[in-house]
Design an enzyme around this catalytic site. Structure first.
Site, short mmCIF file in Angstrom:
data_model
loop_
_atom_site.label_atom_id
_atom_site.label_comp_id
_atom_site.label_asym_id
_atom_site.label_seq_id
_atom_site.Cartn_x
_atom_site.Cartn_y
_atom_site.Cartn_z
N TRP A 325 36.39 23.17 37.82
CA TRP A 325 36.57 24.62 37.65
C TRP A 325 36.88 25.28 38.99
O TRP A 325 37.65 26.25 39.06
CB TRP A 325 35.31 25.23 37.06
CG TRP A 325 35.37 26.73 36.88
CD1 TRP A 325 35.81 27.42 35.80
CD2 TRP A 325 34.98 27.72 37.86
NE1 TRP A 325 35.71 28.78 36.02
CE2 TRP A 325 35.23 28.99 37.28
CE3 TRP A 325 34.47 27.66 39.15
CZ2 TRP A 325 34.95 30.18 37.94
CZ3 TRP A 325 34.21 28.85 39.82
CH2 TRP A 325 34.45 30.08 39.22
N HIS A 326 36.29 24.75 40.07
CA HIS A 326 36.46 25.38 41.37
C HIS A 326 37.85 25.17 41.97
O HIS A 326 38.24 25.90 42.88
CB HIS A 326 35.39 24.88 42.34
CG HIS A 326 34.05 25.48 42.12
ND1 HIS A 326 33.17 25.01 41.18
CD2 HIS A 326 33.44 26.54 42.71
CE1 HIS A 326 32.06 25.73 41.20
NE2 HIS A 326 32.20 26.67 42.10
N GLY A 327 38.56 24.19 41.48
CA GLY A 327 39.90 24.03 42.01
C GLY A 327 40.49 22.67 41.68
O GLY A 327 39.78 21.72 41.33
N PHE A 486 39.53 30.55 43.37
CA PHE A 486 39.10 29.81 42.20
C PHE A 486 39.34 30.57 40.90
O PHE A 486 39.22 30.02 39.84
CB PHE A 486 37.62 29.45 42.30
CG PHE A 486 37.27 28.76 43.60
CD1 PHE A 486 38.10 27.80 44.14
CD2 PHE A 486 36.12 29.11 44.29
CE1 PHE A 486 37.78 27.17 45.33
CE2 PHE A 486 35.79 28.48 45.49
CZ PHE A 486 36.62 27.51 46.00
#
Length: 486
Positions: A325-327, A486
């Site tokens: 999800w963060h990248g 993000f």
């Protein structure tokens, strides 16, 4: 538009005045004003990207309405799947398509197969992960009959686009926020004053602490192969502080602005660096995201009410998705799995919920054992942040390997090419110490300036000192927030 910019300093007071003095008598007009203000706020970067936000909002609103229209459960599941597919598809296209294409092509290249598939190089829309998850949560809640679908499209648009939380959360839930947008808001003086305090504290953490930590962190990570381990330890420590000051600072400002507009957002941080194990850390860090994963991924997979093998599977899935999800980078995936390794034993040993109250609940100081628990958790989290901050896995490995080289761990740190001096370090360390002390003293409150017993004169003196520091360190070119990527 950045919270720490001169533009926002002009924008928000205008919104506040018009919101309460012009539109407050009519909830519908007030919500329309919120929508227009939010679109202006978001469109400050790119008006074209507004179309994406509007599309996600319409899809989610219609999917909720159609779910209510069809009573047959088989039809509802297909409607839900369609809504999830569209929203996740949008997120995948803009955020992950290039990552998967590059890795897919590279994997085939190892076997001598050349694929003619090219990345799209699309611009990542700011805040897309946040508003897509908020919209998805609404649709899933309607499907699970936890909430009724919104019948007021204006309130729903305001709920998705509400500008204080739009770019980096907290990720709102329809059950909590939609009723607030559907009913009349009243100006509450005490809430507004507390909102101002929280904004002030957020700005201090962002501008004074995080942005100055970034000067050191950027220089050290760029030169991680040429500096001693003592310098790398500084870099890991200051990034640990930077990301907390940056992200929790954003959340404080967002929650404070919402309070000034009569909207209560959920908590997003509860002093995570005072945690005594990794499980407690994740209950206190980015709360709106971790609870989203718990409610919409972990529990539907079976949670911990299944065999141990499936509990292990579910835990790794959640942390894997959390990292992704963060990248779109392998470092985020490894970071997620790193935390899973420390979280899973606590889960399997039924120690996940061991620490529910604040540390040193009935004492000013923690016990030696509590202090060691917090220190160990902080160190584990800090090493995780090195992986998170690195651009590649090889950089993360090289940084940690050099950091653990004991022969240079106890030498005097050097900062080549970094424009700092001893006074800068003293002031920065003093600001960090002040932040921790202030939050420790108020660890039972909502934020670091949630002062309950301090006299009025002491409060005013404290506010003036913080304002002076913010004014001194404010830049004509404000630094962006880390979680915008993000």
């Amino acid at each position: 538009m950045l919270f720490n910019s001169a533009v926002f300093l002009f924008f928000f007071p205008v919104v506040f005045i018009l919101y309460w003095f012009v539109f407050s008598r009519n909830v519908r007009l007030q919500n329309i004003f919120i929508i227009l203000s939010s679109y202006f706020f978001y469109g400050w970067w790119s008006w074209k990207l507004l179309l994406l936000l509007i599309a996600v909002t319409i899809i989610s609103y219609l999917s909720g309405s159609v779910l209510e229209l069809f009573k047959d459960r088989n039809k509802q599941i297909w409607i839900l799947r369609f809504a999830v597919f569209i929203n996740i598809g949008i997120l995948f296209l803009f955020k992950y398509y290039d990552f998967f294409v590059v890795n897919f092509v590279s994997a085939f290249h190892l076997f001598g197969i050349n694929l003619d598939i090219n990345p799209l190089y699309l611009i990542l829309p700011i805040g897309i992960s946040f508003y897509v998850f908020q919209a998805l949560g609404y649709t899933i809640d309607v499907y699970n009959k936890k909430i009724h679908p919104s019948e007021d499209i204006i309130s729903f648009f305001a709920f998705i686009s509400f500008f204080p939380q739009l770019l980096s959360g907290p990720i709102g839930r329809g059950s909590h926020l939609l009723p607030q947008f559907s009913s009349k808001r009243n100006f509450i003086y005490t809430e507004a004053v507390d909102g101002l305090r929280q904004i002030l504290w957020g700005l201090f953490k962002k501008i004074v602490v995080a942005d100055n930590c970034a000067i050191l962190v950027n220089g050290i990570f760029e030169n991680y192969n040429t500096v001693p381990a003592s310098t790398l330890l500084f870099g890991a420590f200051f990034f640990t502080i930077q990301i907390y000051g940056d992200f929790s600072g954003y959340s404080d400002i967002a929650i404070g602005c919402a309070k000034l507009l009569g909207i209560q957002l959920g908590d997003n941080f509860k002093y995570p660096y005072f945690s005594r194990n990794i499980a407690e850390f994740w209950r206190r860090w980015h709360i709106s995201l971790t609870t989203w994963f718990r409610d919409y991924i972990y529990i539907p997979l079976g949670g911990n009410r299944c065999s141990k093998a499936k509990v292990i599977r579910n835990t790794f899935i959640v942390f894997l998705v959390s990292g992704l999800w963060h990248g779109a980078n392998w470092t985020f995936i490894i970071w997620g799995l790193y935390h899973a390794m420390f979280f899973l034993p606590l889960l399997l040993l039924n120690k996940k919920h061991k620490f529910q109250s604040v540390v040193a609940d009935n004492s000013l100081f923690p016990s030696c054992y509590e202090f060691l628990q917090m220190l160990l958790t902080f160190i584990l989290v800090m090493f995780g942040w090195v992986i998170f901050r690195s651009n590649t896995i090889s950089q993360a490995y090289g940084y940690i390997s050099n950091l653990l080289f004991y022969k240079t761990l106890f030498v005097v740190p050097v900062f080549p090419g970094i424009p700092i001096d001893i006074l800068f370090l003293i002031v920065l360390c003093s600001a960090i110490l002040f932040m921790f002390v202030q939050e420790w003293l108020n660890r039972k409150g909502k934020h670091g300036l949630d002062l309950q017993v301090t006299s009025q004169w002491r409060r005013l003196l404290l506010y003036m000192c913080i304002l002076m520091f913010i004014s001194y360190y404010s830049s004509s070119v404000p630094a962006s927030f880390i979680y915008f990527q993000f």
